[in-house]
Design a protein around this motif. Structure first.
Motif, mmCIF file in Angstrom:
data_model
loop_
_atom_site.group_PDB
_atom_site.id
_atom_site.type_symbol
_atom_site.label_atom_id
_atom_site.label_comp_id
_atom_site.label_asym_id
_atom_site.label_seq_id
_atom_site.Cartn_x
_atom_site.Cartn_y
_atom_site.Cartn_z
ATOM 1 N N ASP A 67 106.713 -19.332 76.386
ATOM 2 C CA ASP A 67 105.913 -18.106 76.416
ATOM 3 C C ASP A 67 106.728 -16.927 76.950
ATOM 4 O OD1 ASP A 67 103.433 -19.095 75.463
ATOM 5 O OD2 ASP A 67 103.103 -20.074 77.404
ATOM 6 N N PHE A 92 101.797 -20.520 64.101
ATOM 7 C CA PHE A 92 101.245 -21.872 64.226
ATOM 8 C C PHE A 92 100.603 -22.030 65.598
ATOM 9 C CE2 PHE A 92 104.240 -22.165 60.789
ATOM 10 C CZ PHE A 92 103.590 -22.992 59.880
ATOM 11 N N LYS A 93 99.273 -22.148 65.569
ATOM 12 C CA LYS A 93 98.481 -22.263 66.808
ATOM 13 C C LYS A 93 98.105 -23.725 66.997
ATOM 14 C CE LYS A 93 98.078 -17.716 67.087
ATOM 15 N NZ LYS A 93 98.671 -16.940 68.156
ATOM 16 N N GLN A 94 97.204 -23.958 67.971
ATOM 17 C CA GLN A 94 96.702 -25.322 68.131
ATOM 18 C C GLN A 94 96.085 -25.750 66.812
ATOM 19 O OE1 GLN A 94 94.057 -25.428 71.441
ATOM 20 N NE2 GLN A 94 95.731 -25.376 72.901
ATOM 21 N N PRO A 95 96.413 -26.943 66.329
ATOM 22 C CA PRO A 95 95.934 -27.343 65.012
ATOM 23 C C PRO A 95 94.414 -27.450 64.944
ATOM 24 C CG PRO A 95 97.403 -29.007 65.985
ATOM 25 C CD PRO A 95 97.297 -27.911 66.967
ATOM 26 N N ARG A 107 100.739 -28.655 57.294
ATOM 27 C CA ARG A 107 100.428 -27.217 57.362
ATOM 28 C C ARG A 107 101.683 -26.349 57.194
ATOM 29 N NH1 ARG A 107 98.737 -25.398 63.476
ATOM 30 N NH2 ARG A 107 100.456 -26.342 64.619
ATOM 31 N N ARG A 123 106.468 -20.115 65.882
ATOM 32 C CA ARG A 123 106.248 -21.529 66.184
ATOM 33 C C ARG A 123 106.221 -22.288 64.858
ATOM 34 N NH1 ARG A 123 104.624 -21.869 71.643
ATOM 35 N NH2 ARG A 123 103.578 -20.026 72.415
ATOM 36 N N GLU A 127 106.460 -27.659 67.368
ATOM 37 C CA GLU A 127 105.435 -27.843 68.406
ATOM 38 C C GLU A 127 104.976 -29.302 68.453
ATOM 39 O OE1 GLU A 127 104.260 -25.576 70.642
ATOM 40 O OE2 GLU A 127 105.659 -24.097 69.842
ATOM 41 N N ASP A 128 105.074 -29.974 67.304
ATOM 42 C CA ASP A 128 104.589 -31.352 67.225
ATOM 43 C C ASP A 128 105.516 -32.346 67.915
ATOM 44 O OD1 ASP A 128 102.088 -31.227 65.354
ATOM 45 O OD2 ASP A 128 103.568 -29.833 64.545
ATOM 46 N N VAL A 131 105.160 -29.373 72.557
ATOM 47 C CA VAL A 131 103.923 -29.373 73.352
ATOM 48 C C VAL A 131 103.214 -30.731 73.248
ATOM 49 C CG1 VAL A 131 102.503 -28.321 71.523
ATOM 50 C CG2 VAL A 131 101.819 -28.070 73.888
ATOM 51 N N VAL A 132 103.274 -31.329 72.069
ATOM 52 C CA VAL A 132 102.594 -32.621 71.883
ATOM 53 C C VAL A 132 103.238 -33.685 72.778
ATOM 54 C CG1 VAL A 132 102.045 -34.445 70.212
ATOM 55 C CG2 VAL A 132 101.817 -32.031 69.552
ATOM 56 N N LEU A 137 99.868 -35.496 73.640
ATOM 57 C CA LEU A 137 98.672 -35.247 72.824
ATOM 58 C C LEU A 137 98.484 -36.296 71.731
ATOM 59 C CD1 LEU A 137 98.887 -31.352 72.372
ATOM 60 C CD2 LEU A 137 97.483 -32.661 73.980
ATOM 61 N N TYR A 141 95.198 -38.520 69.103
ATOM 62 C CA TYR A 141 95.113 -38.432 67.646
ATOM 63 C C TYR A 141 94.521 -39.692 67.042
ATOM 64 C CZ TYR A 141 98.300 -34.406 67.969
ATOM 65 O OH TYR A 141 98.871 -33.210 68.277
#
Ligand code: AMP
Ligand code: MG
Length: 290
Positions: A67, A92-95, A107, A123, A127-128, A131-132, A137, A141
C-alpha cells in the motif's frame, strides 16, 4: 537502460529488504530525470501508434506493490503518455463470489488485451500468491482435497509454477508481460498514510485495515522476495524499482514501457500493391472534387 539495474530474470534470488527504495544518486539530478520522463512519454505515444497498427503483440503491464507505493499515481501518469484507445486498466480487488468460483487465473485472462492493445494491471494474479499466502486465505476456498491436502508450501509452489507456465504460454502466443514491483520503504509508507489521513481529498484512499497490513510489512517483504525469485524468467523478468520518490519511479516505468513497446513494434503493416493502388485511386477522386 537505467531500469536494467533493477531487473530480476531468475538467475539471482531476490531479497526485497536488501534492495533500494530510494532514488540514490539520481536525487542530485531530478530535473534531468523529469525531462527524460517527458521525452519517454512522448516516445511511448509514437511507439504505441506503430504497435497498434502492427497488431502482432499484446502488452500486459503488471504493477504490484504494498500500500501507498504509488500504483494508482503511476497508472495515471503512464496513461498520460498513451492513447486511451488501445489501453485498458484493470484494478484487481478482493475477488467476488463469481471470481472465487473459478481458477485464480480466470479473471486475469478475461482482462487480456487483444494483440495491438495494452492492458495495465493494477495488482494482478500475483495477489493470489501474496495476500492469499500471508493470510492463508486458500483455507477458506471451496476446492477439492487433492488441491489443498498437499499443504501450504506445496500449494503455493504449484501456483508459482502455474504462473510461470501461464506467462510462458502468453509469451509464446504473442504477449509480453512487463512485471514491475514498486519498492517502497516502511518509513515512506507511514509518511504517505499520514498524508492520506491529514488531507481531506486523500481520506478515501485510507482505511483502518491498511494498518493491519502494515503490521505484516516484513512478512510481506519475505514472501514478495520468494515470489519474485520463483517467477522471474529471462522472457518475463521482474523489475523491482525504488518507489520512495515518485518522479524517479515514473521515470523508470516510462523507460520500461517505452522499451517494451519498442521491442513489440515490428513495423507498420505494408499494404499489398493492389490495396495501395486503390488508395491512390481514392486520392485522385478526392482531389478531383469541386
Ligand atoms: P486497493 O488496491 O487498495 O483498492 O485494494 C484492493 C485489495 O484487494 C487489496 O487489499 C488486495 O490485497 C486485495 N486483493 C486483490 N486481489 C486479491 C485476491 N486474489 N485475494 C484476496 N485479496 C485480494
Ligand atoms: Mg489500498
Amino acid at each position: 537502460m537505467t531500469a536494467d539495474r533493477f531487473c530480476f530474470d531468475g538467475r539471482t534470488p531476490c531479497e526485497l529488504s536488501a534492495l533500494p527504495t530510494n532514488a540514490g544518486d539520481a536525487r542530485e539530478d531530478k530535473p534531468k530525470y523529469l525531462s527524460r520522463t517527458a521525452a519517454n512519454l512522448e516516445e511511448m505515444g509514437r511507439l504505441q501508434d506503430g504497435f497498434y497498427a502492427d497488431g502482432r503483440e499484446g502488452l500486459v503491464v503488471i504493477l504490484q506493490a504494498l500500500d501507498a507505493a504509488g500504483k494508482d499515481s503511476t497508472v495515471k501518469h503512464v496513461m498520460g503518455g498513451l492513447n486511451p484507445q488501445g489501453v485498458t486498466v484493470h484494478s484487481f480487488k478482493q475477488p467476488s463470489a463469481e471470481e472465487l468460483s473459478h481458477d485464480f487465473l480466470w479473471r486475469a485472462n478475461r482482462a487480456l488485451p487483444p494483440r495491438g492493445g495494452i492492458a495495465i494491471f493494477n495488482r494482478s494474479y500475483y495477489e493470489d500468491v501474496l495476500v492469499v499466502q500471508v493470510h492463508d486465505l486458500q483455507k477458506t476456498y471451496r476446492m477439492p482435497p487433492r488441491t489443498t491436502e498437499v499443504g501450504q508450501r506445496e500449494f503455493f509452489h504449484r501456483r508459482y509454477r502455474q504462473i510461470r507456465d501461464y506467462e510462458r504460454y502468453l509469451y509464446e502466443n504473442g504477449y509480453r508481460v512487463l512485471k514491475i514491483f514498486l519498492n517502497v520503504s516502511k518509513e515512506k509508507q507511514k509518511e504517505r498514510f499520514l498524508e492520506r489521513i491529514e488531507t481531506p481529498a486523500k481520506n478515501w484512499k485510507f482505511s483502518a485495515s491498511d494498518l493491519k497490513e502494515r503490521a505484516l510489512f516484513d512478512e510481506y517483504a519475505k514472501v514478495i522476495g520468494e515470489v519474485i525469485s520463483a517467477t522471474a524468467t529471462p522472457e518475463c523478468p521482474w523489475y523491482v524499482i525504488p518507489a520512495d520518490q515518485k518522479w524517479y519511479t515514473r521515470y523508470l516505468v516510462s523507460e520500461l514501457v517505452a522499451d517494451a513497446l519498442r521491442r513489440s513494434c515490428h513495423e507498420y503493416p505494408a499494404l499489398p500493391d493492389e490495396a495501395r493502388a486503390r488508395l491512390q485511386d481514392c486520392r485522385r477522386r478526392l482531389e478531383e472534387e469541386d
